[in-house]
Design a protein around this motif. Structure first.
Motif, PDB file in Angstrom:
ATOM      1  N   GLY A  25       0.820  -1.225   0.000  1.00  0.00           N
ATOM      2  CA  GLY A  25       0.000   0.000   0.000  1.00  0.00           C
ATOM      3  C   GLY A  25       0.843   1.259   0.000  1.00  0.00           C
ATOM      4  N   SER A  26       1.919   1.270   0.782  1.00  0.00           N
ATOM      5  CA  SER A  26       2.741   2.483   0.826  1.00  0.00           C
ATOM      6  C   SER A  26       3.470   2.664  -0.508  1.00  0.00           C
ATOM      7  N   GLY A  27       3.906   1.565  -1.116  1.00  0.00           N
ATOM      8  CA  GLY A  27       4.558   1.670  -2.437  1.00  0.00           C
ATOM      9  C   GLY A  27       3.601   2.220  -3.477  1.00  0.00           C
ATOM     10  N   VAL A  28       2.353   1.782  -3.403  1.00  0.00           N
ATOM     11  CA  VAL A  28       1.342   2.255  -4.360  1.00  0.00           C
ATOM     12  C   VAL A  28       1.029   3.730  -4.106  1.00  0.00           C
ATOM     13  N   ALA A  29       0.862   4.104  -2.834  1.00  0.00           N
ATOM     14  CA  ALA A  29       0.546   5.500  -2.502  1.00  0.00           C
ATOM     15  C   ALA A  29       1.642   6.429  -3.030  1.00  0.00           C
ATOM     16  N   GLU A  30       2.899   6.049  -2.822  1.00  0.00           N
ATOM     17  CA  GLU A  30       4.013   6.900  -3.276  1.00  0.00           C
ATOM     18  C   GLU A  30       4.047   6.995  -4.802  1.00  0.00           C
ATOM     19  N   ALA A  31       3.776   5.885  -5.466  1.00  0.00           N
ATOM     20  CA  ALA A  31       3.831   5.885  -6.937  1.00  0.00           C
ATOM     21  C   ALA A  31       2.709   6.736  -7.529  1.00  0.00           C
ATOM     22  N   LEU A  32       1.502   6.663  -6.963  1.00  0.00           N
ATOM     23  CA  LEU A  32       0.389   7.472  -7.479  1.00  0.00           C
ATOM     24  C   LEU A  32       0.680   8.956  -7.254  1.00  0.00           C
ATOM     25  N   ALA A  33       1.220   9.282  -6.081  1.00  0.00           N
ATOM     26  CA  ALA A  33       1.517  10.688  -5.766  1.00  0.00           C
ATOM     27  C   ALA A  33       2.599  11.231  -6.699  1.00  0.00           C
TER      28      ALA A  33
END
Ligand code: BGC
Length: 272
Positions: A25-33
């Motif tokens: 989830g944190s990897g996805v959040a950073e990539a979307l941002a």
């Protein structure tokens, strides 16, 4: 991060990543941002983890908020969506990522262990997807922002197709996510809402730390991965960005496996 704001694939979009405070989830959040989305980083038990992810995103020049909800509780999910609407007006991307493992041999599996996992992994995805879809329909199309009216990405697993002894609650939840995703995709396509899943294999996160504790365990895990390496949260972040962006505008109802070949029956690589 890309040089010019206009090259960012998720510019002006609002995203929610459930279970965004750690692991995939944190990897996805950073990539979307990094692609310009404003990201709500949902957490259930770890405000510190969510705050850390928000800090990282802000340090990289992105925009993010932490938001609390146990996704298995309807009233908490409703409150979370209300908070998002009040802060940012709407939502464009849901990444249904919250998931837990609570392993047990089948003969000893308590009803509590069964229900815990089904409630978070499957019911949680249903509740968040329903609220996201309601918001997409309420708001209607915004073609200047994205071709689709809304995008839902379900975090599934290789275990939506690979059976998993000792983890029947988890494997069942992921098999359920496959039909949840496909049925939603079929029902919501006329409203131009795209629904897809990502099927990660072994990604180095706290959920599978016990399978990577010793060099022997890691070696044994690698025998299941033809591509020869354990994945990183950023590998999944890149897939999520693509599925959320207009580059995948004709893709709906599909699971994209990002697993280094784990679903290729590696046991058959050498004459069965
Ligand atoms: C599980 C991990 C496991 C991986 C491959 C994931 O869905 O959460 O614990 O390492 O599947 O088996």
């Amino acid at each position: 991060m890309p040089d010019s704001a206009s090259s960012r694939r998720l510019q002006h979009q609002i995203a929610l990543v459930t279970g965004g405070s750690s692991g995939i989830g944190s990897g996805v959040a950073e990539a979307l941002a990094a692609e310009g989305a404003t990201v709500f980083v949902n957490y259930s038990h770890s405000p510190e983890g969510a705050a850390e992810v928000v800090k990282k995103i802000e340090a990289a020049g992105g925009k993010a908020y932490a938001v609390h909800a146990d996704v298995s509780k309807e009233e908490e999910v409703l409150a979370m969506f209300k908070e998002i609407r009040e802060k940012c007006g709407t939502l464009h991307i849901l990444v249904n990522n919250s998931g837990i493992q609570d392993d047990s041999p089948f003969l000893d599996m308590s009803l509590e262990k069964w229900q815990n996992v089904i409630n978070v992994n499957l019911t949680g995805q249903f509740l968040c997807a329903r609220e996201a879809a309601r918001e997409f329909v309420r708001r209607g199309p915004q073609p200047e922002i994205s071709k689709a009216t809304g995008k839902i990405i379900c975090m599934s697993s290789v275990h939506e197709v690979i059976p998993w002894a000792g983890h029947v609650n988890y494997a069942t939840s992921k098999g359920g996510i496959m039909q949840l995703m496909k049925s939603m995709a079929q029902e919501l396509a006329p409203q131009r809402i795209r629904v897809n899943s990502i099927g990660p294999g072994a990604i180095a996160t706290p959920i599978n730390a016990s399978a990577r504790d010793t060099p022997e365990e890691e070696k044994s895990l690698l025998t299941l991965i033809p591509y020869g390496r354990i994945g990183e949260p950023a590998d999944i972040g890149k897939v999520a960005v693509w599925l959320a962006s207009d580059e995948s505008d004709y893709v709906t109802g599909t699971t994209l496996f990002a697993d280094g070949g784990m679903t290729l029956y590696p046991g058959f690589a050498d004459n069965g």
